[in-house]
Design an enzyme around this catalytic site. Structure first.
Site, PDB file in Angstrom:
ATOM      1  N   HIS A 230       0.808  -1.217   0.038  1.00 20.69           N
ATOM      2  CA  HIS A 230      -0.177  -0.087   0.064  1.00 20.69           C
ATOM      3  C   HIS A 230       1.064   1.358  -0.023  1.00 20.69           C
ATOM      4  O   HIS A 230       1.547   1.548   0.900  1.00 20.69           O
ATOM      5  CB  HIS A 230      -0.773   0.079   1.378  1.00 20.69           C
ATOM      6  CG  HIS A 230      -2.098   1.267   1.191  1.00 20.69           C
ATOM      7  ND1 HIS A 230      -2.956   1.159   0.481  1.00 20.69           N
ATOM      8  CD2 HIS A 230      -1.708   2.382   1.703  1.00 20.69           C
ATOM      9  CE1 HIS A 230      -3.833   2.289   0.623  1.00 20.69           C
ATOM     10  NE2 HIS A 230      -2.885   3.150   1.494  1.00 20.69           N
ATOM     11  N   CYS A 231       0.912   2.168  -1.150  1.00 20.67           N
ATOM     12  CA  CYS A 231       1.577   3.158  -1.145  1.00 20.67           C
ATOM     13  C   CYS A 231       1.246   4.335  -0.566  1.00 20.67           C
ATOM     14  O   CYS A 231       0.159   4.661  -0.879  1.00 20.67           O
ATOM     15  CB  CYS A 231       1.899   3.616  -2.705  1.00 20.67           C
ATOM     16  SG  CYS A 231       3.049   4.869  -3.048  1.00 20.67           S
ATOM     17  N   PRO A 232       2.114   4.941   0.428  1.00 20.99           N
ATOM     18  CA  PRO A 232       1.765   6.162   1.183  1.00 20.99           C
ATOM     19  C   PRO A 232       1.624   7.438   0.169  1.00 20.99           C
ATOM     20  O   PRO A 232       1.469   8.220   0.743  1.00 20.99           O
ATOM     21  CB  PRO A 232       2.606   5.995   2.274  1.00 20.99           C
ATOM     22  CG  PRO A 232       3.671   5.668   1.941  1.00 20.99           C
ATOM     23  CD  PRO A 232       3.468   4.347   0.895  1.00 20.99           C
ATOM     24  N   THR A 236      -3.161   4.524  -2.550  1.00 21.81           N
ATOM     25  CA  THR A 236      -3.895   3.435  -2.915  1.00 21.81           C
ATOM     26  C   THR A 236      -2.792   2.005  -2.921  1.00 21.81           C
ATOM     27  O   THR A 236      -1.623   2.062  -2.740  1.00 21.81           O
ATOM     28  CB  THR A 236      -4.419   3.550  -4.434  1.00 21.81           C
ATOM     29  OG1 THR A 236      -5.031   2.416  -4.814  1.00 21.81           O
ATOM     30  CG2 THR A 236      -3.300   3.578  -5.388  1.00 21.81           C
TER      31      THR A 236
END
Length: 371
Positions: A230-232, A236
């Site tokens: 999950h990319c900060p 998303t």
């Protein structure tokens, strides 16, 4: 469960490769997995396509919840046990889902869906805006104060647009969400079973048998195909359908940072060599008259250190055919999915699967239009 290969299971939120140890001994379920079979999920959030409280429903004759990778045997034996890694077919996975019926509930967790699934965003919209600002503002300052010629401005605009475009494309593309299913009338007794020769794991939150390499993201509250992380920075998940755009964002941002650093450094050297020696040292002469160039140079150096390391790490993952999730949690050494560097690169960058979110929302919209 019985099987013919050597077994290896992932973490609680992962998925196993094999089925048993070849000697017929049963797989051992951890306490967390046992809790999962009872439907206990501490990070559950129930937002969906319409709102945080609404559930979109429609009628249909087909229970097709989208295509997954249906390739045949691929990759070497796992630990020499003779078990060839394969992918279950869509029909096999659909038939394995308990409680399959014509009445569906389209629930996409905390993700927000627009344009019939053409735009799928994660729940963290604010971080995407911050990421855009962190690229856009320095790019504008560079074009205004450091790029002194039209050619430099042109290439700066192209690189900035490419970086921002890749970032936005990553953030709005369906990462490979597997839509939730209605709760089954009878929950499955086991947490893991063999479907079409492949071990798949039951997700008690999404009520599905998730396919190989899929995992549940607690931030988006969805199971995602070939889940990476999950990319900060995009807000998303990064998965099977948007990983290529994520790689494009990393590479384009590095190229932009290198370009900015090179132009600013050349500008500072030029200032130092052209200004008269009036008692100032070299650095003072370099920054005189253009204080923005050294600031942008330092910013570009910071971006190169951070994004550069991340890009090198993901390049290694691509060549090894691993995901971040697999590398950090339960695959050590050579990946059992390894097919060769070129084949791995082709699989990641060229093997796009249809969006299940788009298929469901488009069918819903079509059904409403006919009604």
């Amino acid at each position: 469960m019985n099987g013919s290969g050597h077994g290896a299971t992932g973490p609680d939120d992962g998925i196993g490769f094999g089925v048993d140890g070849g000697g017929g001994e049963e797989m051992q379920m951890s306490d967390a997995e046992a809790r999962g079979s009872l439907g206990i999920d501490e990070g559950f959030r129930g937002a969906n396509v319409a709102s945080a409280a609404a559930v979109v429903q429609f009628e249909g004759e087909d229970d097709d919840w989208g295509e997954v990778d249906t390739g045949d045997a691929a990759g070497p034996d796992v630990h020499g046990g003779g078990y060839q890694l394969r992918h279950p077919s869509s029909a096999a996975l659909r038939s394995a889902q308990p409680g399959a019926r014509d009445h569906h509930t389209a629930d996409f967790g905390s993700s927000v869906v627009f344009c019939s699934g053409g735009i799928v965003m994660g729940p963290d919209h604010g971080v995407l805006l911050c990421s855009i600002v962190l690229i856009l503002v320095p790019a504008v300052l560079f074009l205004a104060f450091a790029a002194s010629h039209a050619v430099l401005v042109f290439f700066g605009v192209v690189l900035a647009c490419f970086s921002l475009g890749s970032l936005i494309k990553t953030a709005i593309t369906d990462p490979g969400i597997i839509p939730k299913q209605p709760p089954p009338a009878t929950p499955p007794y086991e947490l893991q079973r063999v479907v079409d020769g492949v071990s798949v794991r039951w997700c008690s939150t999404c009520n599905i048998w998730r396919p190989e390499r899929a995992s549940h993201c607690s931030d988006c509250n969805n199971c995602v195909q070939r889940f990476d992380h999950h990319c900060p920075w995009t807000g998303t998940c990064i998965g099977k359908r948007n990983y290529r755009y994520f790689l494009s964002f990393l590479v384009s941002t590095i190229v932009l940072a290198l370009y900015v650093a090179a132009v600013c450094l050349a500008r500072l050297v030029h200032n130092a060599n052209t200004h008269d020696d009036d008692g100032q040292n070299y650095v003072s002469r370099a920054i005189s008259g253009n204080y923005m160039a050294p600031i942008l140079l330092l910013y570009a150096a910071f971006v190169l250190c951070f994004i550069g390391g991340l890009c090198c790490y993901h390049t290694k993952l691509v060549l090894d055919n691993k995901t971040t999730h697999e590398d950090l949690k339960y695959i050590s050494g050579k990946s059992p999915y390894h097919k060769g560097n070129l084949a791995n690169l082709h699989e990641v960058c060229c093997n796009m699967v249809p969006s299940e979110v788009h298929a469901i929302t488009a069918s819903l919209r079509h059904g409403c239009a006919q009604g």
